[in-house]
Design a protein around this motif. Structure first.
Motif, PDB file in Angstrom:
ATOM      1  N   GLU A 113      35.490  46.218  34.957  1.00 22.93           N
ATOM      2  CA  GLU A 113      36.357  45.360  35.762  1.00 22.93           C
ATOM      3  C   GLU A 113      37.022  44.340  34.851  1.00 22.93           C
ATOM      4  O   GLU A 113      36.415  43.838  33.900  1.00 22.93           O
ATOM      5  CB  GLU A 113      35.566  44.657  36.858  1.00 22.93           C
ATOM      6  N   SER A 114      38.277  44.021  35.161  1.00 18.12           N
ATOM      7  CA  SER A 114      39.014  43.078  34.349  1.00 18.12           C
ATOM      8  C   SER A 114      40.088  42.426  35.205  1.00 18.12           C
ATOM      9  O   SER A 114      40.094  42.566  36.431  1.00 18.12           O
ATOM     10  CB  SER A 114      39.634  43.789  33.131  1.00 18.12           C
ATOM     11  N   THR A 115      40.988  41.713  34.551  1.00 21.34           N
ATOM     12  CA  THR A 115      42.093  41.045  35.223  1.00 21.34           C
ATOM     13  C   THR A 115      43.389  41.439  34.540  1.00 21.34           C
ATOM     14  O   THR A 115      43.486  41.376  33.309  1.00 21.34           O
ATOM     15  CB  THR A 115      41.935  39.516  35.169  1.00 21.34           C
ATOM     16  N   THR A 173      40.648  34.604  31.549  1.00 24.25           N
ATOM     17  CA  THR A 173      42.063  34.287  31.724  1.00 24.25           C
ATOM     18  C   THR A 173      42.209  33.427  32.970  1.00 24.25           C
ATOM     19  O   THR A 173      41.310  33.377  33.816  1.00 24.25           O
ATOM     20  CB  THR A 173      42.910  35.574  31.834  1.00 24.25           C
ATOM     21  N   THR A 174      43.332  32.743  33.104  1.00 24.48           N
ATOM     22  CA  THR A 174      43.571  31.818  34.217  1.00 24.48           C
ATOM     23  C   THR A 174      44.876  32.181  34.900  1.00 24.48           C
ATOM     24  O   THR A 174      45.908  32.329  34.235  1.00 24.48           O
ATOM     25  CB  THR A 174      43.633  30.361  33.716  1.00 24.48           C
ATOM     26  N   ASN A 175      44.861  32.283  36.226  1.00 23.38           N
ATOM     27  CA  ASN A 175      46.087  32.673  36.923  1.00 23.38           C
ATOM     28  C   ASN A 175      46.842  31.462  37.438  1.00 23.38           C
ATOM     29  O   ASN A 175      46.491  30.311  37.141  1.00 23.38           O
ATOM     30  CB  ASN A 175      45.772  33.678  38.043  1.00 23.38           C
ATOM     31  N   ILE A 176      47.872  31.689  38.244  1.00 27.14           N
ATOM     32  CA  ILE A 176      48.770  30.614  38.656  1.00 27.14           C
ATOM     33  C   ILE A 176      48.091  29.565  39.520  1.00 27.14           C
ATOM     34  O   ILE A 176      48.558  28.421  39.571  1.00 27.14           O
ATOM     35  CB  ILE A 176      50.000  31.173  39.403  1.00 27.14           C
ATOM     36  N   GLU A 177      47.016  29.918  40.203  1.00 23.75           N
ATOM     37  CA  GLU A 177      46.332  28.938  41.042  1.00 23.75           C
ATOM     38  C   GLU A 177      45.207  28.235  40.296  1.00 23.75           C
ATOM     39  O   GLU A 177      44.467  27.454  40.888  1.00 23.75           O
ATOM     40  CB  GLU A 177      45.794  29.625  42.298  1.00 23.75           C
ATOM     41  N   ARG A 225      37.250  36.960  34.477  1.00 23.07           N
ATOM     42  CA  ARG A 225      36.798  37.566  33.238  1.00 23.07           C
ATOM     43  C   ARG A 225      37.662  38.755  32.854  1.00 23.07           C
ATOM     44  O   ARG A 225      38.182  39.479  33.709  1.00 23.07           O
ATOM     45  CB  ARG A 225      35.331  38.000  33.361  1.00 23.07           C
ATOM     46  N   LEU A 226      37.822  38.935  31.552  1.00 24.39           N
ATOM     47  CA  LEU A 226      38.461  40.110  30.985  1.00 24.39           C
ATOM     48  C   LEU A 226      37.370  41.059  30.498  1.00 24.39           C
ATOM     49  O   LEU A 226      36.360  40.615  29.946  1.00 24.39           O
ATOM     50  CB  LEU A 226      39.362  39.734  29.818  1.00 24.39           C
ATOM     51  N   GLY A 227      37.582  42.340  30.697  1.00 24.39           N
ATOM     52  CA  GLY A 227      36.589  43.316  30.260  1.00 24.39           C
ATOM     53  C   GLY A 227      37.076  44.097  29.054  1.00 24.39           C
ATOM     54  O   GLY A 227      38.234  44.503  28.995  1.00 24.39           O
TER      55      GLY A 227
END
Length: 862
Positions: free
Chosen positions: A258-260, A644-648, A653-655
């Motif tokens: 799983e990742s982003t 990583t960080t999104n707009i909100e 986590r990155l996999g």
């Protein structure tokens, strides 16, 4: 059947054909709208369900799987396949009903295993298989196919049909990304419902009638949707297949993490799959806070770029391959030979949070420079992004009114577009769009304010003023008044850079005005993947990690780091101006391509040609790093762990799934080793150590420990500041007073250059597919870049005697370009719209002067 019997299928997070959401939908039990529960008996076991919860969802949630084909938890039910039939007792006796169309009510008694139910399921499957081809050995869906699974678990085991099966020409390429095998289709209506109801791209339909019914596109109307890959993922059979994945692997060959997604800043949760240490496929995960299982096609298919043979694999100095030690020694020598203020760093928005923190610390605590900026002159001032109340995506969708002061979301933040569109269509969300050009949301907006580019602050002042207002920025008073009537209650402003042909200060001024005059919250619409993480980690001049200013936080970080600069440095525009004037000796490009991405191509080119030493840390060759004396190979997405960080502000986590090519290093490792070669050190040697230091020193990230991020409870991330920080045991520093967060207020609006006679103001924004690295290095995406055309008001063309589709000349003191022009009456008469970076020559970037608030151009006959 490759994936096992359907009765043994466990719901998982990959939002494909057989799954249900891992978190509640509006019709499921934890929804805040529905509090009371009802008791339902399923196969003799009583369960608690919400009134109006679909029976099929309630049953699965409590452990009873009812087979289905057409039902999908993120779309409205249609009851077409009849596979989910169950017996339901009612006042008139027992009847067989489709559980996907039946809502739970008090005292309902359901039997999912009765003999007549089993017979009905057998019959449904026998009909579906009557013409279904025996393609399993060559079908991409083989091994993860619900039709296979349910045939084994619920089917009759044999067929009574001996007639020849139906045959079609196969496959049909309905788009460059999707192929259709019509004889496999079970007419579940999933692809057509998604395309029409979710994506608003009704490009695939049912055709013909009776036994000849099929799904197809119409002639000369390809399936050219930004979201076509979702139909492949939710197709319950192999009727729709993705061209980049077709015949590439089998499910049992694939490994998954799983990742982003980092193709934009929405932060869609994804499953990254590989085979033989090569990226093979991305699948959307059903994450309630973000993407609901959907992905855009760029995010789904740009893994091809990471598999490209053009990747940097070894360090190079002056074109020669060297060791890492030699390369870093060369860089350290150049930095030590320069004054700190003559060293600058551009980029970092595509890095993980840990990388960004390491480079921020390297710049300020080791090199001694604050000339560092992750935005390439194409975003908003960091203080405007960090200094206003933040809203989440869910909060925006649940608001009374959303003010769109943003670029075209469908082009730049596609899944955010899907989320907001759903809120408008299904919930009645009011949208006030303030934009210098028509966008994908214009027809959905309750009020559209098409303003003269550069006048966003004036529009914001009119919207927040008391009493009646006259016409402003070319907008009539009635339109302004209609918008003002909607700006009460729960309001969220989505703000971002609308045009690269004007500075970001105009939008920042508007944000400050709206923030001061209302209780609105803000959702930043910045495009580049981890740009919000970069700002949180201090990759902006005058900003330190944790959303604190350099002025307020330098003493805090000096005690934490041992050293910290105190004077605010240069942003990207100022860095490039200084470089072009010979005032920068060492320029480091961290995953940045200023020639392609900086709005002013002339300035970017002049700067890179003038700097003596350019160091590029990157994955692929581009126009900018060809000027570099030192090239350092970096790892890419899916090749390293991190966050990583999104707009909100959601940290996920990155996999890591595959190995980086050659001797490429993670960016934080490069920063740490370079610090060592500079005679110092970062004091951290692992990702976990970096994150512990972030949690310790960055005020906005206090309490977000590694344990919190790895917990099942926060599988879909944590929003900073963390609501659970007060009860979370994190690292604490005993020194000093924690610096206050950045705040942003109204600034004095910047004066605009006058519009010359017969000239218009240029509007330039990005498209999803452009000349960027991820698209151009992905073979199946590169051909999707649209031609560059100018859009202007019909009056502009009629004055020139040019018909729509004809050629015109654009020119100003910087550039001259002949381009096709399209008449669009929704474009304000004062504006001319030309997309950014669609052509190798730069297109709109040849006209833009980054030092000017707006860009004026003349439209003439060629």
């Amino acid at each position: 059947a490759g994936a096992g019997a359907a009765g043994a299928i466990r719901p998982h997070r990959v939002a494909q054909s057989m799954t249900s959401p891992a978190t509640p939908t509006p019709d499921t039990p934890d929804s805040p709208e529905l509090k009371a529960t009802v008791t339902v008996s399923i196969d003799g076991t009583e369960i608690e369900a919400q009134p109006n919860e679909l029976l099929i969802a309630a049953a699965e949630r409590t452990g009873t799987y009812i087979p289905r084909f057409c039902y999908h938890s993120r779309m409205k039910p249609v009851g077409m396949c009849r596979m989910c039939l169950v017996n339901v007792e009612g006042p008139r006796g027992t009847s067989m009903q489709a559980s996907c169309m039946l809502t739970c009510s008090e005292g309902m008694t359901v039997d999912t295993k009765a003999p007549d139910v089993k017979k009905a399921q057998d019959g449904v499957l026998e009909f579906l298989l009557a013409n279904h081809p025996l393609d399993c050995p060559v079908c991409d869906k083989g091994g993860e196919c619900p039709l296979q699974d349910q045939t084994l678990a619920f089917g009759p085991g044999e067929t009574r049909y001996v007639e020849e099966k139906r045959h079609f020409e196969k496959p049909i390429e309905i788009s460059p990304l999707v192929q259709l095998d019509r004889e496999r289709c079970v007419l579940c209506d999933r692809c057509t419902r998604f395309s029409k109801d979710v994506a608003d791209d009704p490009l695939i339909h049912f055709q013909s009638r009776g036994n000849t019914t099929e799904v197809n596109t119409f002639p000369d109307h390809p399936f050219s949707s930004y979201f076509s890959g979702n139909t492949v993922q939710i197709c319950p059979v192999g009727a729709l297949t993705a061209t980049p994945y077709r015949f590439k692997a089998r499910p049992w060959d694939l490994e998954q993490v799983e990742s982003t997604c980092t193709s934009c800043s929405v932060g869609c949760r994804v499953a990254v799959q590989s085979s033989d240490d090569k990226l093979t496929r991305y699948l959307g995960l059903d994450a309630e806070p973000t993407n609901h299982g959907w992905m855009c096609d760029k995010g789904r298919f740009d893994f091809e770029a990471l598999n490209s043979d053009s990747r940097f694999t070894d360090p190079r100095v002056d074109g020669a391959t060297v060791s890492w030690g030699e390369a870093l020694q060369r860089v350290a020598g150049e930095i030590n030979a320069s004054k700190p203020e003559r060293v600058a760093i551009i980029g970092g928005a595509r890095l993980a949070n840990e990388d960004q923190y390491a480079w921020a610390k390297l710049a300020r605590a080791v090199i001694g420079t604050d000339n560092i900026d992750a935005q390439l002159g194409d975003g908003l001032p960091a203080e405007a992004v960090l200094g206003v109340p933040r809203a989440s995506i869910d909060e925006a969708c649940a608001a009374d009114t959303v003010v769109l002061l943003a670029p075209d979301l469908k082009e730049e933040l596609p899944v955010l577009y899907l989320r907001l569109r759903e809120a408008v269509v299904d919930r009645g969300l009011n949208v006030v769009e303030i934009a210098p050009q028509p966008t994908s949301f214009t027809d959905l907006a309750e009020v559209h304010i098409g303003y003269r580019t550069g006048d966003a602050a004036a529009v914001a002042q009119a919207l927040t003023a008391k009493g009646n207002v006259p016409e402003v920025a070319g907008i009539d008073a009635a339109t302004v008044q209609s918008a003002r009537a909607l700006l009460s209650g729960n309001v969220v402003v989505i703000a971002g850079r609308q045009s690269l042909a004007e500075t970001g200060q105009g939008i920042a001024d508007a944000v400050g005005i709206l923030a001061k005059a209302s209780n609105a919250r803000f959702l930043p619409a910045l495009r580049r993947s981890n740009v919000l993480g970069a700002l949180d980690m201090g990759l902006a001049p005058g900003v330190l990690p944790g959303r604190v200013s350099l002025e307020d936080g330098s003493r805090w970080f000096e005690q934490g780091w041992g050293s910290c600069v105190s004077k605010k440095g240069l942003d990207t525009t100022a860095i490039l101006r200084a470089a072009s004037a010979g005032e920068i000796d060492v320029l480091m490009l961290i995953g940045a391509d200023p020639i392609a991405d900086f709005p002013d191509r002339e300035l970017a080119t002049a700067a890179l040609e003038r700097v003596a030493t350019i160091v590029a840390l990157d994955t692929h060759p581009n126009r900018s790093n060809t000027h570099a004396r030192v090239v350092l190979p970096a790892t890419a997405y899916a090749e390293r762990p991190g966050t990583t960080t999104n707009i909100e502000g959601r940290i996920t986590r990155l996999g890591q799934k595959v190995t980086a090519p050659g001797v490429a290093w993670p960016e934080w490792t490069v920063a740490a080793e370079l610090a060592t070669h500079l005679g110092s050190g970062l004091g951290v040697d692992t990702l976990e150590a970096i994150w512990n230091e972030i949690e310790t020193l960055a005020p906005s990230h206090r309490g977000i420990t590694t344990e919190v991020l790895e917990s099942k409870e926060h599988r879909d991330g944590v929003v900073a500041p963390f609501a659970g920080a007060a009860t979370t045991v994190g690292n604490q520093r005993p020194h000093g007073i924690v610096p206050p967060p950045i705040t942003y207020g109204v600034t004095d609006p910047h004066p605009l250059a006058p519009v010359e006679g017969y000239s218009v103001r240029l509007v330039s924004s990005r498209k999803l597919y452009d000349q960027g690295t991820l698209v151009q290095r992905s073979p199946h995406l590169a051909g999707l870049v649209a031609p560059s055309t100018l859009r202007v008001h019909p009056t502009t063309l009629s004055q020139l005697g040019v018909i729509s589709g004809g050629r015109v000349r654009l020119r100003n003191g910087r550039g001259d370009l002949v381009v096709d022009a399209i008449a669009d009456e929704r474009v304000p008469r004062t504006n001319a719209v030309l997309p950014f970076n669609l052509t190798e020559d730069g297109g709109a970037s040849v006209f833009i002067d980054a030092t000017q608030p707006v860009t004026n151009v003349r439209v003439e006959t060629p």
